[in-house]
Design an enzyme around this catalytic site. Structure first.
Site, short mmCIF file in Angstrom:
data_model
loop_
_atom_site.label_atom_id
_atom_site.label_comp_id
_atom_site.label_asym_id
_atom_site.label_seq_id
_atom_site.Cartn_x
_atom_site.Cartn_y
_atom_site.Cartn_z
N GLY A 108 0.83 -1.19 0.00
CA GLY A 108 0.00 0.00 0.00
C GLY A 108 0.87 1.25 0.00
N CYS A 109 0.30 2.36 -0.45
CA CYS A 109 1.10 3.59 -0.57
C CYS A 109 1.52 4.13 0.79
CB CYS A 109 0.34 4.63 -1.37
SG CYS A 109 -1.35 4.94 -0.81
N TYR A 110 0.56 4.29 1.71
CA TYR A 110 0.92 4.75 3.05
C TYR A 110 1.90 3.77 3.71
CZ TYR A 110 -3.23 7.89 3.05
OH TYR A 110 -4.16 8.86 2.78
#
Length: 308
Positions: free
Chosen positions: A113-115
């Site tokens: 995921g990006c975060y």
């Protein structure tokens, strides 16, 4: 001889960005389904069984369905959804953390995921190296461009220019937390406070550290040196040198980037620190990470086709 790649969900934001990165590269041939066939299960299954590699840019249920469709095929899969990020048998597609050889040799890779990418990049090396404890109750504050929310959120922000800031996951639940906890090597899930701003792309992920209160925490300089040493053998993740600028900005006009820059800021008395990761949520936070893993799996240079 070129390798065939099927992007299942190629019409979405992540799929389009991956196709853009692969476009014009002689190492790969894209298997493309037209608009009348891209949601047809039989056509998708045929493409999955014909491809050397598949990248799933789908919601979780559709990604699980695609994996079922691929049973018995030789295809090697990179899943950009949340569906398999903590699933046994899947390699986490963060080569700097999971190991480049592990990703290169995998048949099933889950794209981070990006975060999570920013958080894990900051904490995993420091926890592994004993510079921060695994059992501290960490918090993470993060701001992302709206493209990370998919088509619905993109449309909402573009149709309502009055939105200045969007906070969400206020019930303390977010789909990235399980992977953040596992791959950072933590004993407790972090308290995660995500938000969205009116910029198409770009991301700031921050972990504040009250060093004076954290048992066994290393100094600010040691934290920075630990990160720099850990990432010294790569060119995608960069650790900024010491020194705090007057300000740092996320711009609405940010250009696509597949790099990830880490910062360690500290108070003059050394009692507090702020760990900060800055990245493109569509780059190293999504499509760029998928292409990095694809390069390794295909036996190609890790950074081929990436914007660094």
């Amino acid at each position: 001889m070129s390798l065939s790649v099927f992007i299942d969900g190629a019409a979405g934001t992540t799929g389009l960005e991956i196709a853009d990165r692969l476009g014009g590269r002689s190492e790969f041939d894209l298997i493309i389904l037209d608009d009348t066939r891209r949601k047809d299960s039989a056509a998708r299954k045929e493409a999955l069984h014909a491809a050397d590699f598949a990248v799933l840019c789908l919601h979780d249920d559709a990604a699980r369905e695609a994996v079922e469709m691929a049973q018995g095929a030789r295809v090697r899969i990179i899943d950009a959804s949340t569906a398999h990020r903590v699933t046994p048998g899947w390699v986490y597609g963060f080569p700097e953390i999971s190991g480049r050889d592990a990703v290169a040799n995998a048949d099933r890779v889950s794209n981070p995921g990006c975060y999570s990418t920013g958080f894990i990049a900051l904490l995993a090396p420091l926890v592994r190296g004993g510079l921060l404890p695994a059992d501290w109750p960490y918090t993470v504050n993060a701001v992302s461009g709206y493209s990370g929310g998919g088509k619905a959120l993109i449309e909402r922000f573009e149709e309502d220019p009055d939105i200045a800031f969007r906070a969400y996951a206020l019930g303390m639940g977010h789909k990235h937390v399980p992977e953040m906890t596992r791959y950072a090597g933590l004993a407790h899930a972090p308290l995660f406070a995500p938000s969205v701003i009116p910029a198409h792309r770009g991301m700031w992920v921050e972990v504040p550290l009250p060093l004076a209160a954290i048992p066994g925490a290393a100094s600010v300089d040691a934290l920075r040196e630990g990160l720099a040493s850990f990432y010294a053998d790569g060119s995608i993740v960069r650790v900024a040198e010491a020194g705090a600028p007057a300000e740092m900005l996320l711009r609405a006009s940010m250009a696509p980037s597949d790099a990830l820059t880490l910062h360690v800021f500290g108070s003059t008395d050394g009692t507090q620190a702020r760990l900060v990761a800055v990245l493109d949520n569509l780059g190293k936070g999504a499509s760029g990470a998928a292409v990095q893993s694809l390069n390794l799996m295909a036996g190609l240079p890790e950074t081929a086709g990436l914007a660094l």
